[in-house]
Write a protein that holds these residues in place. Structure first.
Motif, PDB file in Angstrom:
ATOM      1  N   CYS A 132      33.846   3.408  -0.294  1.00  0.00           N
ATOM      2  CA  CYS A 132      32.605   3.116  -1.009  1.00  0.00           C
ATOM      3  C   CYS A 132      32.096   4.389  -1.690  1.00  0.00           C
ATOM      4  O   CYS A 132      32.286   5.492  -1.180  1.00  0.00           O
ATOM      5  CB  CYS A 132      31.554   2.581  -0.041  1.00  0.00           C
ATOM      6  SG  CYS A 132      32.067   1.063   0.802  1.00  0.00           S
ATOM      7  N   SER A 134      28.743   4.770  -2.752  1.00  0.00           N
ATOM      8  CA  SER A 134      27.310   5.025  -2.583  1.00  0.00           C
ATOM      9  C   SER A 134      26.827   4.443  -1.260  1.00  0.00           C
ATOM     10  O   SER A 134      27.451   3.547  -0.680  1.00  0.00           O
ATOM     11  CB  SER A 134      26.522   4.401  -3.738  1.00  0.00           C
ATOM     12  OG  SER A 134      26.548   2.989  -3.654  1.00  0.00           O
ATOM     13  N   GLU A 135      25.683   4.950  -0.843  1.00  0.00           N
ATOM     14  CA  GLU A 135      25.015   4.453   0.360  1.00  0.00           C
ATOM     15  C   GLU A 135      24.676   2.969   0.192  1.00  0.00           C
ATOM     16  O   GLU A 135      24.860   2.169   1.114  1.00  0.00           O
ATOM     17  CB  GLU A 135      23.740   5.274   0.590  1.00  0.00           C
ATOM     18  CG  GLU A 135      23.025   4.979   1.863  1.00  0.00           C
ATOM     19  CD  GLU A 135      23.646   5.627   3.073  1.00  0.00           C
ATOM     20  OE1 GLU A 135      23.596   4.981   4.144  1.00  0.00           O
ATOM     21  OE2 GLU A 135      24.174   6.739   2.976  1.00  0.00           O
ATOM     22  N   GLU A 136      24.211   2.612  -0.998  1.00  0.00           N
ATOM     23  CA  GLU A 136      23.857   1.212  -1.282  1.00  0.00           C
ATOM     24  C   GLU A 136      25.084   0.306  -1.170  1.00  0.00           C
ATOM     25  O   GLU A 136      25.012  -0.773  -0.579  1.00  0.00           O
ATOM     26  CB  GLU A 136      23.256   1.100  -2.685  1.00  0.00           C
ATOM     27  CG  GLU A 136      22.874  -0.311  -3.063  1.00  0.00           C
ATOM     28  CD  GLU A 136      22.353  -0.425  -4.499  1.00  0.00           C
ATOM     29  OE1 GLU A 136      22.055  -1.561  -4.887  1.00  0.00           O
ATOM     30  OE2 GLU A 136      22.262   0.592  -5.207  1.00  0.00           O
ATOM     31  N   GLU A 137      26.218   0.752  -1.705  1.00  0.00           N
ATOM     32  CA  GLU A 137      27.433  -0.060  -1.662  1.00  0.00           C
ATOM     33  C   GLU A 137      27.896  -0.297  -0.228  1.00  0.00           C
ATOM     34  O   GLU A 137      28.186  -1.433   0.157  1.00  0.00           O
ATOM     35  CB  GLU A 137      28.545   0.608  -2.471  1.00  0.00           C
ATOM     36  CG  GLU A 137      29.841  -0.173  -2.472  1.00  0.00           C
ATOM     37  CD  GLU A 137      30.980   0.533  -3.209  1.00  0.00           C
ATOM     38  OE1 GLU A 137      31.984  -0.152  -3.482  1.00  0.00           O
ATOM     39  OE2 GLU A 137      30.879   1.744  -3.500  1.00  0.00           O
ATOM     40  N   THR A 139      26.212  -0.109   2.569  1.00  0.00           N
ATOM     41  CA  THR A 139      25.225  -0.898   3.311  1.00  0.00           C
ATOM     42  C   THR A 139      25.307  -2.373   2.925  1.00  0.00           C
ATOM     43  O   THR A 139      25.313  -3.258   3.796  1.00  0.00           O
ATOM     44  CB  THR A 139      23.804  -0.347   3.061  1.00  0.00           C
ATOM     45  OG1 THR A 139      23.767   1.028   3.481  1.00  0.00           O
ATOM     46  CG2 THR A 139      22.758  -1.136   3.832  1.00  0.00           C
ATOM     47  N   THR A 140      25.385  -2.654   1.627  1.00  0.00           N
ATOM     48  CA  THR A 140      25.474  -4.038   1.152  1.00  0.00           C
ATOM     49  C   THR A 140      26.737  -4.714   1.667  1.00  0.00           C
ATOM     50  O   THR A 140      26.690  -5.836   2.186  1.00  0.00           O
ATOM     51  CB  THR A 140      25.435  -4.088  -0.392  1.00  0.00           C
ATOM     52  OG1 THR A 140      24.194  -3.515  -0.830  1.00  0.00           O
ATOM     53  CG2 THR A 140      25.561  -5.505  -0.908  1.00  0.00           C
ATOM     54  N   GLU A 143      26.516  -5.378   5.452  1.00  0.00           N
ATOM     55  CA  GLU A 143      25.630  -6.497   5.780  1.00  0.00           C
ATOM     56  C   GLU A 143      26.269  -7.839   5.432  1.00  0.00           C
ATOM     57  O   GLU A 143      26.250  -8.777   6.227  1.00  0.00           O
ATOM     58  CB  GLU A 143      24.294  -6.338   5.063  1.00  0.00           C
ATOM     59  CG  GLU A 143      23.438  -5.220   5.637  1.00  0.00           C
ATOM     60  CD  GLU A 143      22.206  -4.897   4.801  1.00  0.00           C
ATOM     61  OE1 GLU A 143      21.989  -5.542   3.737  1.00  0.00           O
ATOM     62  OE2 GLU A 143      21.452  -3.989   5.204  1.00  0.00           O
ATOM     63  N   LYS A 144      26.836  -7.948   4.229  1.00  0.00           N
ATOM     64  CA  LYS A 144      27.397  -9.225   3.784  1.00  0.00           C
ATOM     65  C   LYS A 144      28.669  -9.589   4.545  1.00  0.00           C
ATOM     66  O   LYS A 144      28.878 -10.750   4.890  1.00  0.00           O
ATOM     67  CB  LYS A 144      27.645  -9.204   2.278  1.00  0.00           C
ATOM     68  CG  LYS A 144      26.343  -9.200   1.502  1.00  0.00           C
ATOM     69  CD  LYS A 144      26.553  -9.309   0.026  1.00  0.00           C
ATOM     70  CE  LYS A 144      25.194  -9.322  -0.648  1.00  0.00           C
ATOM     71  NZ  LYS A 144      25.233  -9.887  -1.970  1.00  0.00           N
TER      72      LYS A 144
END
Length: 180
Positions: A132, A134-137, A139-140, A143-144
Motif C-alpha cells: 500500500c 498510503s495510510e488511507e489505502e 486502513t480502507t 477494514e473492507k
C-alpha cells in the motif's frame, strides 16, 4: 544467496510441471546455470517454460463471482476480463463460474466455482500480498477485507514496515497488507 534460493525453488517447481516425473532434486546440480554476473545466476527457467503465471482461486460456495467483483471494486486499475459460466447441462449449478479471469491493479487472477466439495479450502499459508502507498489505502483495505472475515494480525508496526496487517476475507482468502 536469496536469488540462488529462488532459482532452486523455481527449478523444483518447473521440474515438477514437466512430463518427466523421474527427475529428482539431485538432478538440479546437473542443470547448467548461465550468468551475466558470476555472483548472480540467470533466472531463466531451465526447461524453457514461458507460460503465464497467475493466482487461481477455487471457490466452493458458488461465490466466485461475488468475490471477484468485490476485489475488482477495491483496487484501481482492476477489471473482469472474461467469464465462462456453467450451462443447463451442468455439472454445476447453471450460471455459476466455470472459469473467469480478472485483474487486480493490473495483476492477472483466475477463479472458478468448484462443484466438487474438496476437503481443503483456502489457507493463510498462501496469501495475496499488497504493498500500500498510503495510510488511507491500508486502513480502507484492512477494514473492507476484514469485514465479515477475520483479523489474523491487526494493523501495527511489526518491525519490517511502517504498518502491516493480515486478514482473511469473508470468502476465506488471506491478504497481507503492507505500508511502504
Amino acid at each position: 544467496m536469496n536469488r540462488i534460493a529462488i532459482v532452486l525453488c523455481l527449478a523444483l517447481l518447473l521440474g515438477s510441471c514437466t512430463n518427466n516425473h523421474s527427475k529428482t532434486t539431485n538432478d538440479l546440480a546437473l542443470l547448467p546455470v548461465e550468468t551475466n554476473n558470476p555472483k548472480e545466476p540467470n533466472l531463466s527457467p531451465p526447461n524453457g517454460s514461458t507460460g503465464k503465471l497467475r493466482t487461481f482461486l477455487t471457490f466452493q460456495n458458488s461465490d466466485a463471482e461475488e468475490a471477484m467483483n468485490f476485489y475488482v471494486a477495491l483496487f484501481e486499475n482492476s477489471k473482469v476480463t472474461s467469464v465462462q459460466r456453467y450451462g443447463k447441462e451442468g455439472p454445476a449449478k447453471e450460471g455459476t463460474i466455470l472459469y473467469a479471469t480478472f485483474e487486480l491493479n493490473g495483476i492477472p487472477f483466475a477463479c472458478c466455482d468448484s462443484y466438487i466439495k474438496h476437503e481443503w479450502d483456502f489457507t493463510p499459508g498462501v496469501s495475496i500480498f499488497v504493498d500500500c502507498n498510503s495510510e488511507e489505502e491500508i486502513t480502507t483495505l484492512f477494514e473492507k477485507l476484514s469485514e465479515n472475515g477475520s483479523v489474523l494480525m491487526p494493523l501495527g508496526n511489526y518491525g519490517w514496515s511502517k504498518k502491516f496487517g493480515f486478514v482473511e476475507d469473508r470468502f476465506g482468502v488471506s491478504w497481507q497488507l503492507n505500508l511502504n
